[in-house]
Scaffold this active site. Sequence first.
Site, PDB file in Angstrom:
ATOM      1  CG  ASP A   1      -2.136   0.841   1.080  1.00 57.05           C
ATOM      2  OD1 ASP A   1      -2.004   1.994   0.634  1.00 57.05           O
ATOM      3  OD2 ASP A   1      -3.234   0.359   1.392  1.00 57.05           O
ATOM      4  CG  ASP A   2      -0.055   4.755   0.074  1.00 60.21           C
ATOM      5  OD1 ASP A   2      -0.870   4.440  -0.816  1.00 60.21           O
ATOM      6  OD2 ASP A   2      -0.349   5.521   1.014  1.00 60.21           O
TER       7      ASP A   2
ATOM      8  CB  CYS B   1      -6.097   3.081  -1.525  1.00 61.35           C
ATOM      9  SG  CYS B   1      -4.786   3.844  -0.543  1.00 61.35           S
TER      10      CYS B   1
ATOM     11  CG  ASP C   1      -2.414   0.866  -3.139  1.00 58.18           C
ATOM     12  OD1 ASP C   1      -1.259   1.322  -2.991  1.00 58.18           O
ATOM     13  OD2 ASP C   1      -3.273   0.909  -2.229  1.00 58.18           O
ATOM     14  CG  ASN C   2      -1.415   4.647  -4.319  1.00 60.66           C
ATOM     15  OD1 ASN C   2      -2.500   4.180  -3.968  1.00 60.66           O
ATOM     16  ND2 ASN C   2      -0.578   5.213  -3.464  1.00 60.66           N
TER      17      ASN C   2
END
Length: 612
Positions: A52-53, A88, A340-341
Site C-alpha cells: 500500500d503506497d 488506493c 496500489d500506487n
Amino acid sequence: MRFATLVRAAAATAISFGAVVTASRPDEVPLGHSHGPRPQRRQPNVVFVLTDDQDVHLGSLDYMPLVKKHLLEQGTFFSSHYATTAVCCPSRVTIWTGKFAHNTNVTDVSPPYGGYPKFVAEGFNDNYFPVWLQQAGYNTYYTGKLFNVHTVENYNSPPPGGFTGSDFLLDPHTYDYLNATFQRNGQTPRSYEGSYSTDVLAAKAYGLLDEAVEAGKPFFLAAAPIAPHANVAMKLHEGPRDPDNLPFEFTEPIPAERHRGLFSEERVPRTLNFNPEGRSGANWVAALPRQNESNVAYNDHFYRQRLRSLQAVDELVEGLVARLGEHGILEDTYVVYSSDNGYHIGQHRLQPGKSCGYETDVNVPLIIRGPGVAANFTAEGVVSTHADLAPTFFSLLGLEPRADFDGAAIPVTKKGIEEVRERGERREHAGIEYWGFAMGEGIYNRDPRENNTYKALRISGPGYNLYYSVWCNNEHELYDMEVDPDQLHNLLSPSPSSALKSTLAAGHAPQKIAARLDALLLVLKTCSGKRCQHPWSSLHPDGTVRSLADALAPRYDAFYVDNQEVASVKYAYCANGFIPEAEGPTWEDSGRAFGGEGEYGYLKGSRWEDWV
C-alpha cells in the site's frame, strides 16, 4: 538498482519467516503448518503480494533484501509499470476488474464516489477477478486490505464475492498498525489490539496457503499488507467527506518493534525536485511554500518509518516463498509483487502523500517470478499499467482474455518482452486519471487541496520519454523525462523562462508534441476495451500510425493542429468524481471532428497524396 549498505542491517535483523501472531481460536486464524513436497501441478498457481503506497523512486526496494533475493534475483522487474489512479480504492478496483476508473465509476476512497459500497453499487461484487477465477475452476484466497470503507459494519452486507477463503482487514482500523481488525470467512470481526498488523497478516497468509494446498486445486492467493501506508486513526464516516472536518488523522507508519532501530541515518533522496528553491509543477502544486528545516527533518523521519515498516513485508515474502518450496510447488507458482500506487515525500515541496500524476506517485513496483519468467532481468521499454494485471493473470493461468478488459496481458517471458519492444506497439502509453482532492499525510500542512482532478499521459518509446497532463483548471504540463526526470521544467508553462522558450521536447517543438499527446489523451480519457489498448487506431483507422513516433511524421502536422481547437482535452469545471458534464469534450462526442463530420480519424476528405 542501487542497494544501500545499510540493507545488511535489515538482513541481519530479519527473522526467517517473520514473526507471526496467532489467535486463540483456530477457526478465526488459519495456522500455518508444515507439509512435505507434493507432486507438481499441471496448472500454475499465483501468489500476489500487494503493498500500500509503495514507491519506486524513493528507493524502497533497495531496503528489502529478501524481496531482492527471492523476487528480483529470481524474476523480472517491470520498470515502467504505472498505477492509472494514484489513490488506493480506485486503483485496486482497476487491478481487480481490468478497467480504468472512468469505466468502473469508482473514483475515490469513500462514498459517494468510491469505497466498497460504491464498488458493490456499481455491480462488481459478482463480476470481478476472484469470481471469474472461481468460474474457471480456481480456488481463491485473500488476506489484508481489499478496499477502503470495507468496515466492521458492512463486511457482510454483502460479503465480498468470489473467495474460497478470506481474512480481511476492516475499517475503521485498517491502517492502525497496532490495533488491526480482521474478519475471516464471514465470521464476526476480531480485534488484534497490541499485535503488529503485518505479522498477524503473515500468519493468516501462511494458513490460507496451507488450506489452498490441502484443497488440491490450483489457486490464487493475495496477501495485502498495509505497509508502508501512513498510520491512520479513523472513525466510521457516513455521507460526503467534509474537507474541513476529515474523519481521520494521519501520522508516520509504525514498524514492528524488532525493526525500530534500523536505517537511523537514512533520509529522503535529495533529488533535484526535493523541496526545490524554485516553484515547480502546476495548479495548486506550483503555489506550495518551501518546507522549513523542521518540516524536512520530520519528512526524513517519515521516510525512515516507511522503510522500517516494509521490513515485515520483506519477511512475509520470504515466508511465502519458503512455504511454497516446502509444499513442492514453488516452481509451479507465479509470485507477483506490486503496490496500489506510489508516493511522494517532499518532491515539488509536497508533504508526504500521493494523488498526483507525477512519476513518484504513479510509477510503482511490479516484479514477477515463476515458470518461464527470466531471472534477474529488467523489462525496460515495456510500459504497463494496473489495468493490465487482471489480463496478465488470465494469461499466466491459460484463460482467454475478457472482451471488456481495458488492459491487455503483459508479456512476462524474455522473448515476449523483446518481441513487443521491437515491434513498438501497444507498450508505450499509460493513461492516468484522478478526481477529487489531495492532502498531506504527515503532521505539517495537512489541509486538503481542492481541484486536484486531472487527466495525464505517460508515454515512452525510441527517442521519447514524456509526461503530459491537463488539470481541471485547464492548465497543461509537458515534461521531457529524458532530460528532466524530476519534472521541474514544464514546457507548456504559461510564463516560461527564457531558457525554456527554445527548449525542444524529444527533438520537436513542445506544441507539436502536445498536439499529438492531447489527441491521444482525448481518446484515452473515455476509452474502453480495445480502444484503450490501441488508441492510435481511433485517430488513424487506416493503420499507418501505431505509435507517437509514427504520429510525429510531418505529413500529420496540419491534421493535429487543425483539430486541436475543435476537440481537445478540456474540463468544464473541477468535480470530485466522474461527472460527465464536468469532463468536457470526449472522443465519442467530439472525435467526429477529426477528419470530417461523420467519420473518425485521419484521411476523411484528405488529399490524394495523403492516401497514396
